[in-house]
Design a protein around this motif. Structure first.
Motif, PDB file in Angstrom:
ATOM      1  N   ASP A 186       0.792  -1.346  -0.036  1.00 38.66           N
ATOM      2  CA  ASP A 186      -0.146  -0.158  -0.178  1.00 38.66           C
ATOM      3  C   ASP A 186       0.927   1.214  -0.028  1.00 38.66           C
ATOM      4  O   ASP A 186       0.570   2.206  -0.757  1.00 38.66           O
ATOM      5  CB  ASP A 186      -0.775  -0.029   1.340  1.00 38.66           C
ATOM      6  N   PHE A 187       1.776   1.140   0.890  1.00 39.33           N
ATOM      7  CA  PHE A 187       2.555   2.424   0.952  1.00 39.33           C
ATOM      8  C   PHE A 187       3.317   2.530  -0.297  1.00 39.33           C
ATOM      9  O   PHE A 187       3.467   3.819  -0.803  1.00 39.33           O
ATOM     10  CB  PHE A 187       3.709   1.993   2.006  1.00 39.33           C
ATOM     11  N   VAL A 188       4.152   1.678  -0.804  1.00 42.31           N
ATOM     12  CA  VAL A 188       5.032   1.756  -2.061  1.00 42.31           C
ATOM     13  C   VAL A 188       3.934   2.443  -3.186  1.00 42.31           C
ATOM     14  O   VAL A 188       4.210   3.102  -3.887  1.00 42.31           O
ATOM     15  CB  VAL A 188       5.749   0.451  -2.522  1.00 42.31           C
ATOM     16  N   LEU A 189       2.740   1.807  -3.532  1.00 38.73           N
ATOM     17  CA  LEU A 189       1.890   1.866  -4.469  1.00 38.73           C
ATOM     18  C   LEU A 189       1.509   3.284  -4.281  1.00 38.73           C
ATOM     19  O   LEU A 189       1.205   4.047  -5.229  1.00 38.73           O
ATOM     20  CB  LEU A 189       0.667   0.931  -4.540  1.00 38.73           C
ATOM     21  N   GLY A 190       1.143   3.698  -3.054  1.00 43.26           N
ATOM     22  CA  GLY A 190       0.652   5.130  -2.714  1.00 43.26           C
ATOM     23  C   GLY A 190       1.618   6.185  -3.070  1.00 43.26           C
ATOM     24  O   GLY A 190       1.470   7.176  -3.797  1.00 43.26           O
ATOM     25  N   LYS A 191       2.981   5.945  -2.690  1.00 46.13           N
ATOM     26  CA  LYS A 191       3.865   6.739  -3.035  1.00 46.13           C
ATOM     27  C   LYS A 191       4.197   7.038  -4.709  1.00 46.13           C
ATOM     28  O   LYS A 191       4.217   7.998  -5.256  1.00 46.13           O
ATOM     29  CB  LYS A 191       5.372   6.454  -2.331  1.00 46.13           C
ATOM     30  N   PHE A 192       4.273   5.745  -5.294  1.00 48.02           N
ATOM     31  CA  PHE A 192       4.232   5.699  -6.746  1.00 48.02           C
ATOM     32  C   PHE A 192       3.141   6.631  -7.311  1.00 48.02           C
ATOM     33  O   PHE A 192       3.385   7.134  -8.382  1.00 48.02           O
ATOM     34  CB  PHE A 192       4.159   4.136  -6.987  1.00 48.02           C
ATOM     35  N   LEU A 193       2.094   6.197  -6.963  1.00 51.84           N
ATOM     36  CA  LEU A 193       0.806   6.856  -7.874  1.00 51.84           C
ATOM     37  C   LEU A 193       0.817   8.434  -7.358  1.00 51.84           C
ATOM     38  O   LEU A 193       0.306   9.191  -8.225  1.00 51.84           O
ATOM     39  CB  LEU A 193      -0.610   6.083  -7.010  1.00 51.84           C
ATOM     40  N   GLY A 194       1.379   8.792  -6.269  1.00 51.20           N
ATOM     41  CA  GLY A 194       1.214  10.138  -5.862  1.00 51.20           C
ATOM     42  C   GLY A 194       2.171  11.038  -6.888  1.00 51.20           C
ATOM     43  O   GLY A 194       2.083  12.073  -7.191  1.00 51.20           O
ATOM     44  N   LEU A 195       3.400  10.303  -7.042  1.00 57.24           N
ATOM     45  CA  LEU A 195       4.400  10.949  -8.029  1.00 57.24           C
ATOM     46  C   LEU A 195       3.924  10.963  -9.451  1.00 57.24           C
ATOM     47  O   LEU A 195       3.918  11.880 -10.206  1.00 57.24           O
ATOM     48  CB  LEU A 195       5.778  10.169  -8.031  1.00 57.24           C
ATOM     49  N   TYR A 196       3.252   9.890  -9.908  1.00 60.92           N
ATOM     50  CA  TYR A 196       2.488   9.728 -11.203  1.00 60.92           C
ATOM     51  C   TYR A 196       1.462  10.741 -11.516  1.00 60.92           C
ATOM     52  O   TYR A 196       1.485  11.350 -12.581  1.00 60.92           O
ATOM     53  CB  TYR A 196       2.027   8.454 -11.335  1.00 60.92           C
ATOM     54  N   TYR A 197       0.696  11.046 -10.600  1.00 61.29           N
ATOM     55  CA  TYR A 197      -0.344  12.231 -10.643  1.00 61.29           C
ATOM     56  C   TYR A 197       0.326  13.315 -10.870  1.00 61.29           C
ATOM     57  O   TYR A 197      -0.079  14.112 -11.699  1.00 61.29           O
ATOM     58  CB  TYR A 197      -0.971  12.369  -9.160  1.00 61.29           C
ATOM     59  N   LEU A 198       1.633  13.687 -10.058  1.00 62.75           N
ATOM     60  CA  LEU A 198       2.303  14.867 -10.560  1.00 62.75           C
ATOM     61  C   LEU A 198       2.712  14.973 -11.618  1.00 62.75           C
ATOM     62  O   LEU A 198       2.484  16.023 -12.535  1.00 62.75           O
ATOM     63  CB  LEU A 198       3.464  14.967  -9.394  1.00 62.75           C
ATOM     64  N   ILE A 199       3.236  13.861 -12.384  1.00 60.22           N
ATOM     65  CA  ILE A 199       4.032  13.697 -13.742  1.00 60.22           C
ATOM     66  C   ILE A 199       2.579  13.937 -14.656  1.00 60.22           C
ATOM     67  O   ILE A 199       3.154  14.817 -15.525  1.00 60.22           O
ATOM     68  CB  ILE A 199       4.502  12.344 -13.861  1.00 60.22           C
ATOM     69  N   ILE A 200       1.439  13.472 -14.424  1.00 59.25           N
ATOM     70  CA  ILE A 200       0.510  13.639 -15.257  1.00 59.25           C
ATOM     71  C   ILE A 200       0.091  15.047 -15.301  1.00 59.25           C
ATOM     72  O   ILE A 200       0.099  15.508 -16.605  1.00 59.25           O
ATOM     73  CB  ILE A 200      -0.779  12.733 -14.943  1.00 59.25           C
ATOM     74  N   VAL A 201      -0.072  15.482 -14.237  1.00 63.74           N
ATOM     75  CA  VAL A 201      -0.311  17.113 -14.172  1.00 63.74           C
ATOM     76  C   VAL A 201       0.869  17.974 -15.009  1.00 63.74           C
ATOM     77  O   VAL A 201       0.125  18.841 -15.924  1.00 63.74           O
ATOM     78  CB  VAL A 201      -0.691  17.722 -12.726  1.00 63.74           C
ATOM     79  N   ILE A 202       1.989  17.888 -14.845  1.00 60.31           N
ATOM     80  CA  ILE A 202       3.285  18.475 -15.308  1.00 60.31           C
ATOM     81  C   ILE A 202       3.109  18.353 -16.782  1.00 60.31           C
ATOM     82  O   ILE A 202       3.239  19.303 -17.552  1.00 60.31           O
ATOM     83  CB  ILE A 202       4.300  18.239 -14.516  1.00 60.31           C
ATOM     84  N   GLN A 203       2.847  17.049 -17.274  1.00 61.44           N
ATOM     85  CA  GLN A 203       2.986  16.748 -18.757  1.00 61.44           C
ATOM     86  C   GLN A 203       1.761  17.417 -19.438  1.00 61.44           C
ATOM     87  O   GLN A 203       2.090  17.984 -20.552  1.00 61.44           O
ATOM     88  CB  GLN A 203       2.904  15.206 -18.946  1.00 61.44           C
ATOM     89  N   LEU A 204       0.561  17.537 -18.713  1.00 58.93           N
ATOM     90  CA  LEU A 204      -0.500  18.064 -19.583  1.00 58.93           C
ATOM     91  C   LEU A 204      -0.410  19.651 -19.388  1.00 58.93           C
ATOM     92  O   LEU A 204      -0.505  20.137 -20.442  1.00 58.93           O
ATOM     93  CB  LEU A 204      -1.870  17.770 -18.396  1.00 58.93           C
ATOM     94  N   ILE A 205       0.224  20.225 -18.512  1.00 61.45           N
ATOM     95  CA  ILE A 205       0.468  21.584 -18.347  1.00 61.45           C
ATOM     96  C   ILE A 205       1.630  22.092 -19.582  1.00 61.45           C
ATOM     97  O   ILE A 205       1.592  22.934 -20.367  1.00 61.45           O
ATOM     98  CB  ILE A 205       1.040  22.064 -17.088  1.00 61.45           C
ATOM     99  N   LEU A 206       2.408  21.260 -19.489  1.00 61.27           N
ATOM    100  CA  LEU A 206       3.708  21.516 -20.522  1.00 61.27           C
ATOM    101  C   LEU A 206       3.222  21.278 -22.054  1.00 61.27           C
ATOM    102  O   LEU A 206       3.497  22.192 -22.945  1.00 61.27           O
ATOM    103  CB  LEU A 206       4.864  20.622 -20.390  1.00 61.27           C
ATOM    104  N   PHE A 207       2.440  20.359 -22.234  1.00 60.28           N
ATOM    105  CA  PHE A 207       1.853  19.996 -23.583  1.00 60.28           C
ATOM    106  C   PHE A 207       1.103  21.162 -23.957  1.00 60.28           C
ATOM    107  O   PHE A 207       0.907  21.503 -25.160  1.00 60.28           O
ATOM    108  CB  PHE A 207       1.078  18.684 -23.866  1.00 60.28           C
TER     109      PHE A 207
END
Lengths: 255, 258
Positions: A95-116
Motif C-alpha cells: 500500500d505504502f509503495v503503491l501510494g508513493k508511486f501513484l502520488g508521483l505519477y499524478y504529479l507527472i500527469i499534471v506537469i505533462q498536461l501543463i507542458l503540452f
C-alpha cells in the motif's frame, strides 16, 4: 485501496509544494519558449525545430521530475520520521509503495498536461497552426514515465536519493540503447558476450518502445501494436518492480 | 561593507578579463570541428533524443557555413557535419537537398554532394525532392545531361511529384545545355525551397542566367535589349521568372529586381 489513494494524494500534495518542481516548471516554460531563439538560424526549418524542441524538452522535464523528486519521496519519509506514523496504521508495505508511486505519477500527469498545453499555445502563436498529431507523444510519455516512476521507486528502496537518481538516469539512457545491445555481439564478434547482453536486454527496461518523437514530428504512421505494446509493457514491468519494491521495503523496515 | 569593497574590484577585474579574453585567445584556423564526433557515436550518446541533437547539428551546420562564407569561403567540414546530421535524422529532407546544393555549389564537391543525396534516397525512397536535386546537380554542375534526365525521370515517378519533374526529364534530354532549362530549373528550386539561403542562391543564379542572355543579345545584335520582353520576343528566353519579392527588370543594361 482507499489507503493507497490517501497516501498518493498526500504524496502529490507534498510534491507539488516542492521548490524543485517550481524551478523545473519555470525552466521548462522558459526552454520551450527559447526554441524561438533558434528560429532565425534554423535555415528555414522553424516548424521542425519548434516541434522537435517542444517534444524533446517535455520528455526531458518529465525525466528530471522523476529523477529529482521521485527518488526522494521514500527517503524523505524515513528522514523526517513520518514513516512511523504511517506504519503504525493498518497499511501494508505494498500500500505504502503503491501510494508513493501513484502520488508521483499524478504529479507527472499534471506537469505533462501543463507542458503540452503550453507547447500547443506556442505552436499556435509561432507557427499559426497546431499540429495535433504531436499529442500522440503524450500517450507514449505517460506510459514511459509510469515505468520510470516505478524504476525510481524501486531504486530508492535500497539506495540514497543521489545514487537512486544517478541509477534512474542510467537505466533510462541504457534503456534507450537496448537495440544497440543486441548489435554489440555482432559488432564485437565476441560470442561469450551474448549471454550477458541477452540478460541485460531482457532485464533492463526497454525505453525505446516509447520513443516516437521522430514519428510524431514527421507524421509517420504508427501501428496499433505500438500503442498496445507501450501500454502493456509499462504496466507489467511497473507492477513487477513495485511488488519487488514492497518486498525490499518490508525487509528494510523489519530487519 | 568590507566584503562589498572587495567585491567591486573583483567584478571590475572580471569584466576586464572577459573583454580581453577574445584578444588573448588566438582564433582557431580550421580546427574548430576537429573533434566533431562521428554519426553513430553521436547516435549512441544522444540516446532517445536523436532529433533534438540533429537540430543542434543543423544549426551548427548553418553557423559553420555562414561563418566560412563571410571569411575564407572554404568548407572542409561541411560534408562531415551534414553526414552526422543525416545519420541522426535520416528523414530530414532539407539537410539532403540544401546540403547537396551547398556542397556542389559552394564547397565545389559534387562527389560529396552525390554521396549525401544517395544516402538521402536510400533512407527516403518515396520522396521526389532528393532525386530532383540530384538531377539538378548533374545538369548545372557536372553537365551530365543524360544523368540529369534520368534522375528527373526517377523523381517524376515518386508519389506527389509535380508534373514539372517529368517536363525537366524531357527538356534536359532534348535541349542539352539549354539556357531555358537552367532558368526553369533554378526557378523551380526557388519555388520549392523553404530555405532563405537556397532562395537567395537561386535568385543570384537566375540573375546571372538573365544577365548572360542580355550579353549574348548584345553580341548578336550589336545593341542591348530595351527590356526583358525583347529577350522573349527574340527567343533568348521563354519566360521571366516571377519572384515573391518582386520581378526581374532590365535597368541600364543590368538585371535587377523591383
Amino acid at each position: 485501496m482507499s489507503r493507497v489513494f490517501a497516501i498518493a494524494s498526500n504524496t502529490f500534495r507534498e510534491s507539488i509544494r516542492d521548490k524543485i518542481l517550481l524551478s523545473l516548471a519555470v525552466l521548462g516554460f522558459l526552454l520551450i519558449a527559447a526554441s524561438k531563439v533558434f528560429v532565425p538560424i534554423s535555415i528555414g526549418q522553424q516548424a521542425k525545430i519548434i516541434k522537435d524542441f517542444g517534444v524533446g524538452l517535455i520528455e526531458i522535464f518529465g525525466l528530471l521530475i522523476v529523477v529529482l523528486i521521485g527518488t526522494r519521496i521514500l527517503y524523505q519519509e524515513i528522514e523526517r520520521k513520518t514513516i512511523y506514523s504511517i506504519i503504525s496504521k493498518p497499511v501494508t508495505e505494498l500500500d505504502f509503495v503503491l501510494g508513493k508511486f501513484l502520488g508521483l505519477y499524478y504529479l507527472i500527469i499534471v506537469i505533462q498536461l501543463i507542458l503540452f498545453s503550453i507547447f500547443i499555445l506556442f505552436m499556435k502563436f509561432y507557427l499559426g497552426t497546431i499540429d495535433w498529431f504531436l499529442l500522440n507523444a503524450l500517450y507514449f510519455y505517460l506510459f514511459e514515465f509510469l515505468l520510470l516512476d516505478a524504476v525510481a521507486v524501486f531504486l530508492s528502496c535500497f539506495t540514497t536519493p543521489i545514487t537512486a537518481g544517478i541509477l534512474t538516469l542510467l537505466v533510462f539512457f541504457v534503456g534507450q540503447l537496448s537495440h544497440y545491445l543486441k548489435d554489440l555481439v555482432v559488432v564485437t564478434g565476441v560470442s561469450e558476450l551474448s549471454v550477458l547482453v541477452n540478460f541485460l536486454y531482457f532485464v533492463l527496461p526497454n525505453f525505446s518502445v516509447f520513443n516516437v518523437k521522430a514519428n510524431v514530428v514527421y507524421h509517420l504512421p504508427m501501428s496499433v501494436n505500438s500503442y498496445f505494446l507501450a501500454f502493456s509493457y509499462s504496466i507489467l514491468y511497473a507492477l513487477i518492480l513495485l511488488i519487488i519494491s514492497s518486498l525490499l521495503y518490508s525487509l528494510k523496515e523489519y530487519q | 561593507m568590507k566584503k562589498l569593497l572587495l567585491l567591486i574590484p573583483l567584478i571590475i577585474l572580471l569584466v576586464i578579463v572577459e573583454a580581453k579574453c577574445f584578444e588573448w585567445i588566438p582564433e582557431g584556423k580550421g580546427e574548430e570541428l576537429l573533434f566533431f564526433p562521428k554519426g553513430p557515436f553521436v547516435g549512441m550518446i544522444s540516446s532517445g533524443f536523436e532529433n533534438l541533437f540533429a537540430d543542434f547539428i543543423w544549426i551548427e551546420a548553418g553557423v559553420y557555413f555562414g561563418g566560412h562564407r563571410m571569411a575564407d569561403r572554404k568548407y572542409p567540414y561541411l560534408y562531415h557535419i551534414l553526414n552526422v546530421q543525416t545519420d541522426l535524422d535520416p528523414r530530414f529532407i532539407p539537410a539532403h537537398t540544401l546540403g547537396g546544393v551547398l556542397l556542389a555549389d559552394d564547397a565545389k564537391r559534387t562527389d560529396y554532394s552525390m554521396k549525401l543525396l544517395n544516402k538521402g534516397m536510400f533512407n527516403n525512397p518515396n520522396r521526389w525532392e532528393i532525386p530532383f536535386v540530384k538531377g539538378f546537380i548533374h545538369y548545372i554542375y557536372t553537365k551530365d545531361y543524360r544523368e540529369a534526365s534520368k534522375w528527373f525521370l526517377i523523381s517524376s515517378m515518386k508519389k506527389d511529384a509535380p508534373d514539372m519533374t517529368l517536363k525537366f526529364a524531357v527538356w534536359t534530354l532534348a535541349s542539352e545545355e539549354g539556357v531555358d532549362v537552367a532558368l526553369k530549373l533554378w526557378f523551380r528550386l526557388y519555388n520549392i525551397s523553404t530555405s532563405p539561403l537556397l532562395k537567395e542562391k537561386a535568385i543570384k543564379a537566375l540573375t546571372k542566367v538573365l544577365q548572360d542572355q542580355v550579353l549574348h543579345f548584345k553580341e548578336d545584335k550589336g545593341h542591348y535589349p530595351r527590356s526583358l520582353s525583347e529577350l522573349i520576343e527574340t527567343d533568348y528566353i521563354s519566360f521571366i521568372p516571377q519572384l515573391d519579392i518582386g520581378k526581374f527588370v532590365l535597368k541600364e543594361n543590368q538585371i535587377s529586381i523591383e
